[in-house]
Design an enzyme around this catalytic site. Sequence first.
Site, PDB file in Angstrom:
ATOM      1  CB  CYS A  82      -0.918   0.027   1.221  1.00 17.89           C
ATOM      2  SG  CYS A  82      -1.975  -1.417   1.395  1.00 17.89           S
ATOM      3  CG  HIS A 143      -1.507   3.173   4.814  1.00 22.62           C
ATOM      4  ND1 HIS A 143      -1.474   1.842   4.457  1.00 22.62           N
ATOM      5  CD2 HIS A 143      -0.795   3.247   5.982  1.00 22.62           C
ATOM      6  CE1 HIS A 143      -0.798   1.139   5.347  1.00 22.62           C
ATOM      7  NE2 HIS A 143      -0.363   1.979   6.289  1.00 22.62           N
TER       8      HIS A 143
END
Length: 585
Positions: A82, A143
Amino acid sequence: MGCFINQRSWMFAVLLLLCSIEYLIASDHTDARPNFIVMMVDDLGIGDIGCYGNNTVRTPNIDRLAQEGVKLTQHIAAGPLCTPSRAAFMTGRYPIRSGMGSTGRVQVILWTGASGGLPSNETTFATILQKHDYSTGIVGKWHLGVNCDSRNDNCHHPVNHGFDYFYGLPFTLFNDCKPGEGTDILADVQAVFRQASQVLGLALLTLLIARLTGFFLVSWKLIVLLTITVLVGFCSWYVPFALVQTWNCIIMKNQDVIEQPMTLETLPQRLLNEAEYFIERNQQRPFFLFISFAHVHTPLFTSKDFMGKSQHGLYGDNVEEVDWMVGRITNVVERLGLSNKTMMYFTSDHGGHLEDSDSRGQKGGWNGIYKGGKGMGGWEGGIRVPGIFRWPGTLSPGSVIDEPTSLMDVFPTLVNLAGGELPKDRIIDGHDLMPLMEGKVLRSEHEFMFHYCGIYLNAVRWHPQNSDAIYKAHFFTPNFSPEGAGGCYTIHICRCDEGFVTPHNPPLLFDLSKDPSESTPLSPDEEPLFFEIMQRIQGAVKEHKETLTQVPHQLSWNNVLWKPWLQPCCGTFPFCSCIGKNTTT
């Protein structure tokens, strides 16, 4: 009297003519730049989508985007996880250039209260679009960090990277957000701390009993010192780990924490509502909306309207819920009459997580015919993702492009369409996709692609000019476990540092045009140009490495571990708690 009426009529006609001219001039100056809606799913496998070959999971709305637009079949993420993949996507640059590649075990940001993240000196496409009068928003997962030095500096926050509006998860959705689903954060480290605390606690209790019973003489000073040691040791692991749901599972609206911990049951609908509302309130001006789905990362959602509806268990239910959400967004665009002036883009940040399963079955995605998955370096299954563009009236419907493209290409594509200029003070690794998608050119500008796992160059893809071949050389591969498995099931996610990989000399070489599954490496006996190919690839690696500069490692241990003074908090730290409140962080 008649003359007066004629004079008034004449004046009215002149006024009407002037108004008409003014309207036409205004119409000529109407902003012709497109809106952008970028949709990114978390951990979605390329094999999970109907238009990419899945005939059991129902994705009619995503398939419709492909039918009415352009489908990229070799669309590549710049990282298999990610944080690095999203950093490259936002900046158009390999993650190693911004310090977003890991050096060891920790490959993503672990806490919202960590100091690592996308550096403030990096330029995102949102920053450029914002400067060109676009309304910019992100709904969903970020994130890429929050703070650097203090709780309110927001140095890594979306608002410091070009977004006017943010509603969503500054961290990510992960198992700790749902009680009973286990933990995703350093589970073995937690176990060591827990056992050490138990041993120290037992030692303290033994000494205390010995002192009180007079069994043997122990100074109170030693007991007090050991008590302090036990308490400090206990708090050092219990506060960051046992309360991780409070620290990480939060919802922010702009810079304010509005829910801590978040309520998962209503999260999908709230994110969808926010996305729809952003489009509606910005319909009269150019806008850029990044819809960063919390799906299909674990823990999987259990929305009652989708539970048990698919043929692939809870994971399939979640994919079909994403498809429904994509349909809702498309419907809003069409209802507002924005279809022909809105470019829509659908993708995933990387491949599906093969090792994610439990007694209820597979919880991660399917990567089709491609080997590997999330976290597995340069193996195709971890980096080849869906890539669909829809822009009626501009892009030909039903187009399919097999050329190598990258998520990093979105950066220059959007910037150029918005009338912006690419930064000249740094290297941009992406290329504008419009000439390729409009059919003005037939070949991708990516002759070479460099596939990183952390800071380590894992593989290189070469698409020689005047050739249909696509060679890919792996310099090392992650060690799958247990032996014979197709992933790192023993440690749950593959690692790329020393001791967890097998180096290859000469590198493993595949021709993806003939062997997309990377099942049979070429040998010098089978490929007469083997050494020439390797020599050309090695030369490209040398040139590429000469463009790299030293930058701070954002994913070092110091930058990813929890720092209480950086923790976003709804209320007074450490008593952080709120449900639907709009309290300043």
